[in-house]
Scaffold this motif. Structure first.
Motif, PDB file in Angstrom:
ATOM      1  N   PHE A  20       0.837  -1.201   0.000  1.00  0.00           N
ATOM      2  CA  PHE A  20       0.000   0.000   0.000  1.00  0.00           C
ATOM      3  C   PHE A  20       0.879   1.261   0.000  1.00  0.00           C
ATOM      4  CE2 PHE A  20      -3.136  -2.693   2.672  1.00  0.00           C
ATOM      5  CZ  PHE A  20      -3.576  -3.350   1.535  1.00  0.00           C
ATOM      6  N   ILE A  21       0.307   2.330  -0.532  1.00  0.00           N
ATOM      7  CA  ILE A  21       0.986   3.627  -0.609  1.00  0.00           C
ATOM      8  C   ILE A  21       0.150   4.651   0.148  1.00  0.00           C
ATOM      9  CG2 ILE A  21       1.743   5.471  -2.173  1.00  0.00           C
ATOM     10  CD1 ILE A  21       1.988   3.264  -4.355  1.00  0.00           C
ATOM     11  N   ASP A  22       0.780   5.379   1.055  1.00  0.00           N
ATOM     12  CA  ASP A  22       0.085   6.430   1.815  1.00  0.00           C
ATOM     13  C   ASP A  22       0.855   7.732   1.636  1.00  0.00           C
ATOM     14  OD1 ASP A  22      -1.283   8.045   3.570  1.00  0.00           O
ATOM     15  OD2 ASP A  22      -1.309   6.601   5.208  1.00  0.00           O
ATOM     16  N   VAL A  23       0.272   8.668   0.909  1.00  0.00           N
ATOM     17  CA  VAL A  23       0.983   9.912   0.611  1.00  0.00           C
ATOM     18  C   VAL A  23       0.803  10.976   1.686  1.00  0.00           C
ATOM     19  CG1 VAL A  23       0.747   9.474  -1.866  1.00  0.00           C
ATOM     20  CG2 VAL A  23      -0.875  11.020  -0.740  1.00  0.00           C
ATOM     21  N   HIS A  24       0.192  10.601   2.815  1.00  0.00           N
ATOM     22  CA  HIS A  24      -0.087  11.625   3.834  1.00  0.00           C
ATOM     23  C   HIS A  24       0.026  11.035   5.233  1.00  0.00           C
ATOM     24  CE1 HIS A  24      -2.732  15.318   4.973  1.00  0.00           C
ATOM     25  NE2 HIS A  24      -1.912  14.995   5.957  1.00  0.00           N
ATOM     26  N   ILE A  25       1.235  11.114   5.805  1.00  0.00           N
ATOM     27  CA  ILE A  25       1.415  10.679   7.191  1.00  0.00           C
ATOM     28  C   ILE A  25       2.330  11.664   7.920  1.00  0.00           C
ATOM     29  CG2 ILE A  25       1.222   8.272   6.436  1.00  0.00           C
ATOM     30  CD1 ILE A  25       4.185   7.982   7.434  1.00  0.00           C
ATOM     31  N   HIS A  26       2.288  11.589   9.237  1.00  0.00           N
ATOM     32  CA  HIS A  26       3.143  12.427  10.078  1.00  0.00           C
ATOM     33  C   HIS A  26       4.041  11.509  10.904  1.00  0.00           C
ATOM     34  CE1 HIS A  26       0.701  16.063   9.258  1.00  0.00           C
ATOM     35  NE2 HIS A  26      -0.261  15.171   9.123  1.00  0.00           N
ATOM     36  N   VAL A  37      -1.107   9.042  -9.767  1.00  0.00           N
ATOM     37  CA  VAL A  37      -1.270  10.484  -9.556  1.00  0.00           C
ATOM     38  C   VAL A  37       0.075  11.173  -9.387  1.00  0.00           C
ATOM     39  CG1 VAL A  37      -2.052  12.185  -7.852  1.00  0.00           C
ATOM     40  CG2 VAL A  37      -3.631  10.446  -8.696  1.00  0.00           C
ATOM     41  N   PHE A  38       1.001  10.522  -8.666  1.00  0.00           N
ATOM     42  CA  PHE A  38       2.290  11.141  -8.377  1.00  0.00           C
ATOM     43  C   PHE A  38       3.455  10.518  -9.159  1.00  0.00           C
ATOM     44  CE2 PHE A  38      -0.215  12.465  -4.674  1.00  0.00           C
ATOM     45  CZ  PHE A  38       0.084  13.819  -4.656  1.00  0.00           C
ATOM     46  N   ASN A  39       3.120   9.749 -10.196  1.00  0.00           N
ATOM     47  CA  ASN A  39       4.149   9.166 -11.074  1.00  0.00           C
ATOM     48  C   ASN A  39       5.201   8.370 -10.303  1.00  0.00           C
ATOM     49  OD1 ASN A  39       3.112  10.346 -13.548  1.00  0.00           O
ATOM     50  ND2 ASN A  39       3.875  12.304 -12.774  1.00  0.00           N
ATOM     51  N   LEU A  40       4.727   7.530  -9.395  1.00  0.00           N
ATOM     52  CA  LEU A  40       5.620   6.677  -8.613  1.00  0.00           C
ATOM     53  C   LEU A  40       5.722   5.296  -9.276  1.00  0.00           C
ATOM     54  CD1 LEU A  40       4.287   7.472  -5.025  1.00  0.00           C
ATOM     55  CD2 LEU A  40       6.345   8.406  -6.112  1.00  0.00           C
ATOM     56  N   PRO A  41       6.902   4.693  -9.298  1.00  0.00           N
ATOM     57  CA  PRO A  41       7.074   3.382  -9.938  1.00  0.00           C
ATOM     58  C   PRO A  41       6.709   2.223  -9.010  1.00  0.00           C
ATOM     59  CG  PRO A  41       9.189   4.167  -9.179  1.00  0.00           C
ATOM     60  CD  PRO A  41       8.188   5.253  -8.827  1.00  0.00           C
ATOM     61  N   TYR A  42       5.646   2.386  -8.246  1.00  0.00           N
ATOM     62  CA  TYR A  42       5.232   1.383  -7.268  1.00  0.00           C
ATOM     63  C   TYR A  42       3.751   1.060  -7.470  1.00  0.00           C
ATOM     64  CZ  TYR A  42       9.325   3.752  -5.340  1.00  0.00           C
ATOM     65  OH  TYR A  42      10.559   4.345  -5.195  1.00  0.00           O
ATOM     66  N   GLY A  43       3.216   0.177  -6.620  1.00  0.00           N
ATOM     67  CA  GLY A  43       1.779  -0.062  -6.636  1.00  0.00           C
ATOM     68  C   GLY A  43       1.310  -1.193  -7.522  1.00  0.00           C
ATOM     69  N   THR A  44       2.246  -1.942  -8.127  1.00  0.00           N
ATOM     70  CA  THR A  44       1.858  -3.090  -8.951  1.00  0.00           C
ATOM     71  C   THR A  44       2.744  -4.286  -8.629  1.00  0.00           C
ATOM     72  OG1 THR A  44       3.355  -2.522 -10.776  1.00  0.00           O
ATOM     73  CG2 THR A  44       1.129  -1.589 -10.856  1.00  0.00           C
ATOM     74  N   ILE A  45       2.250  -5.458  -8.980  1.00  0.00           N
ATOM     75  CA  ILE A  45       3.061  -6.681  -8.888  1.00  0.00           C
ATOM     76  C   ILE A  45       3.430  -7.071 -10.311  1.00  0.00           C
ATOM     77  CG2 ILE A  45       3.123  -9.095  -8.155  1.00  0.00           C
ATOM     78  CD1 ILE A  45       1.132  -8.412  -5.966  1.00  0.00           C
ATOM     79  N   THR A  46       4.649  -6.715 -10.698  1.00  0.00           N
ATOM     80  CA  THR A  46       5.130  -6.891 -12.055  1.00  0.00           C
ATOM     81  C   THR A  46       6.591  -7.316 -12.011  1.00  0.00           C
ATOM     82  OG1 THR A  46       3.715  -5.017 -12.676  1.00  0.00           O
ATOM     83  CG2 THR A  46       5.306  -5.772 -14.326  1.00  0.00           C
ATOM     84  N   GLU A  47       6.985  -8.177 -12.910  1.00  0.00           N
ATOM     85  CA  GLU A  47       8.388  -8.594 -12.962  1.00  0.00           C
ATOM     86  C   GLU A  47       9.288  -7.393 -13.233  1.00  0.00           C
ATOM     87  OE1 GLU A  47       8.769 -11.761 -15.773  1.00  0.00           O
ATOM     88  OE2 GLU A  47       7.668 -13.195 -14.537  1.00  0.00           O
TER      89      GLU A  47
END
Length: 427
Positions: A55-61, A360-370
């Motif tokens: 999971f990705i959380d773009v808003h934490i303290h 949304v933030f063009n991050l290279p994460y969030g998928t399960i890919t080789e």
């Protein structure tokens, strides 16, 4: 180091699953298949549980530096891992504020030393978050910061926001905004509505949020800046963002689990575990937030994990700081109260926690890919438990969800190929 995950379930569409296996090598996913016959240093039997992207959380303290009695980079990222999060973005309301190259570099060094999962830090829009002098956005954008925000306080003048957006747009960086016009907050501590009137506390009008969003989307249109709205809480805000998107303005938005699941009627006494900013709004607002998620007006979910010390939260609505924790409870709460109730499909929830924030933030994460970083979360959808704040790995115990019965639990989190959390090691 090779790690093989066997007997996992893959979410194909909606709630349909199929069995697959994943080989991790050199911190990346090297192979995916129905049945992998590979030698590995470690084999983990996933026991038919659901294997999802981290999971990705773009808003934490994370509170560090300066607020270590509330949270640290280490405790906050341990909590993130327990909640299934492998990428988190840390807000800049720390002491010192990351508002120059020296403070940002020191923060990045501490993250590299202490973080259990990937941490992407924000830099401030204004020096010290005081709203009086812009930071050197062009210079800071080269230091590896995620985006720019003064989260916790709204940018009060249109001129400062306009100049910040121009500078951020020139660097290809997003402006992320806590939207609140202080001139119409009136010292409020909860939503301005029936409950604030009943309990006798000063209320925060919905207009204080929506009016600033309305201003900012017009500034974003002029500058071409990517403008992202934090923790949307009102139906008027949803309407403004929806209209802005229809007009082709580059605006995106997030909503928290607590604003999706709670409203002002949850506040029945002077309990500051229900005090957050923006506050819990009216029932109609809560309904509009889910509608906004479903139609794409709101892009994804973020927790706004905001830990505080117990003695601080014991001061009641008028004396306690705003904020609740959320990393360790987000998925079980959302799965139980949105998916299991039939309000949304499981694949949508997963997208809002993985694919959508990455897109949304063009991050290279969030998928399960080789070939991508091995960020994975294993979920036992059948596991039932009662939320117990005493079991939190976060230093913050300030939650309104204590003792809620939920189902669906992250039992294994792998961040960049390393086991960051394993349930049986924390029981």
């Amino acid at each position: 180091m090779k790690l093989l995950l066997k007997n996992a379930k893959k979410l194909s569409s909606a709630s349909e699953t199929s069995t697959y296996e994943v080989l991790i090598e050199d911190n990346k996913i090297s192979k995916i298949g129905e049945s992998l016959d590979e030698a590995a240093d470690q084999i983990i039997d996933c026991q038919g549980n659901l294997l999802l992207p981290g999971f990705i959380d773009v808003h934490i303290h994370l509170r560090e530096p300066g607020g270590e009695h509330k949270e640290t980079i280490k405790t906050g990222t341990k909590a993130a891992a327990k909640g299934g999060f492998t990428t988190v973005c840390a807000m800049p309301n720390t002491n010192p504020v990351p508002d120059d190259t020296g403070s940002v570099q020191a923060l990045l060094k501490k993250i590299q030393t202490d973080a259990e999962v990937r941490v992407l830090p924000y830099a401030a829009i204004t020096k010290g978050l005081r709203g009086k002098e812009l930071t050197d956005i062009a210079k800071l954008s080269k230091e590896g910061v995620f985006a720019f925000t003064d989260d916790g306080v709204g940018i009060q003048t249109a001129d400062y926001m306009l100049q910040a957006m121009k500078k951020a747009a020139a660097c290809g960086m997003p402006i992320v905004a806590h939207c609140e016009d202080n001139s119409i907050v009136y010292g409020g501590v909860m939503h301005d509505g029936e409950v604030s009137e009943k309990l006798g506390f000063p209320g925060i009008p919905s207009l204080s949020e929506s009016v600033q969003i309305a201003r900012d989307v017009l500034l974003a249109e002029v500058t071409g800046c990517h403008y992202h709205v934090c923790h949307v809480s009102t139906k008027e805000s949803v309407r403004v963002i929806r209209d802005a998107k229809k007009a082709g303005i580059h605006v995106t938005a997030e909503v928290t689990p607590h604003h999706l699941l709670l409203d002002e009627t949850a506040v029945v006494e002077d309990d500051a575990n229900f005090k957050m900013n923006p506050p819990l709004r009216a029932v109609a607002d809560k309904e509009a937030l889910l509608e906004g998620l479903l139609d794409g007006t709101i892009d994804f979910i973020a927790t706004d994990h905001a830990p505080h010390a117990e003695d601080e939260k014991a001061k009641g609505f008028e004396g306690a700081p705003f904020g609740i924790v959320g990393l360790e409870t987000a998925f079980p709460l959302l799965y139980t109260h949105l998916v299991q109730t039939g309000k949304i499909q499981l694949d949508l929830l997963v997208d809002w926690l993985t694919v959508r924030p990455a897109e949304v933030f063009n991050l290279p994460y969030g998928t399960i890919t080789e070939g991508v970083a091995a960020d994975l979360t294993l979920i036992d959808l059948e596991k039932q438990h009662k939320i117990d704040k005493a079991s939190f790995l976060s230093k913050g115990k300030n939650t309104p969800f204590h003792e809620w019965e939920v189902q669906g639990l992250p039992v294994l989190t792998i961040a960049e190929g390393n086991i960051a959390y394993k349930e049986d090691e924390h029981e």
